[in-house]
Write a protein that holds these residues in place. Sequence first.
Motif: not given
Length: 124
Positions: A14-43
Motif C-alpha cells: 500500500d505504501e509503495i502504491n501511494d508513492s507510485v501515485e505521487d510519482y505519476v503526479d510529478l511526471i504528469a505535471e512535468r509533461i504539462a509544464q513542457l506543453g504536453g498532454i499526460a495521457e494517463g488513463t489505465a488503458r
Amino acid sequence: MKGANFIALHKLFDEINDSVEDYVDLIAERIAQLGGIAEGTARVVAERSALDVYPLVLETSDEHVDALSTAIAAFARTARLGIDEMDELEDAVSSDILTEITRGVDQWLWFVEAHQQGERVDIS
C-alpha cells in the motif's frame, strides 16, 4: 496473497502504491509544464508500459515479493535511462524529477527485497 507476512506486506505494498501515485503526479505535471498532454488513463498506460504484466495467479507472499521486486527493479532501470536522456536534452528539471523518483524506487526495492532474505543464523 497468503502467508505469514500478509499484514506486513499488505501495508508495504500500500505504501509503495501511494508513492507510485505521487510519482505519476510529478511526471504528469512535468509533461504539462513542457506543453504536453499526460495521457494517463489505465488503458493508455497499459498499452504503453514496458513492464511485464503482473501475474494474476500468485498466491503466496514469496511469489508476490518476487514479482514486485522484479517489477520495481525494471522500473528503476527505465527511470535511470530517462535520467540519461534528460541529461542529453539538458533538461535538468526533468532529470531531477527522475532522480527523485529513482531514489524512492531504490528504497522501496530495498524494503521489498529484504523480505526475500532468509533468516540469519548466529554462528558465534
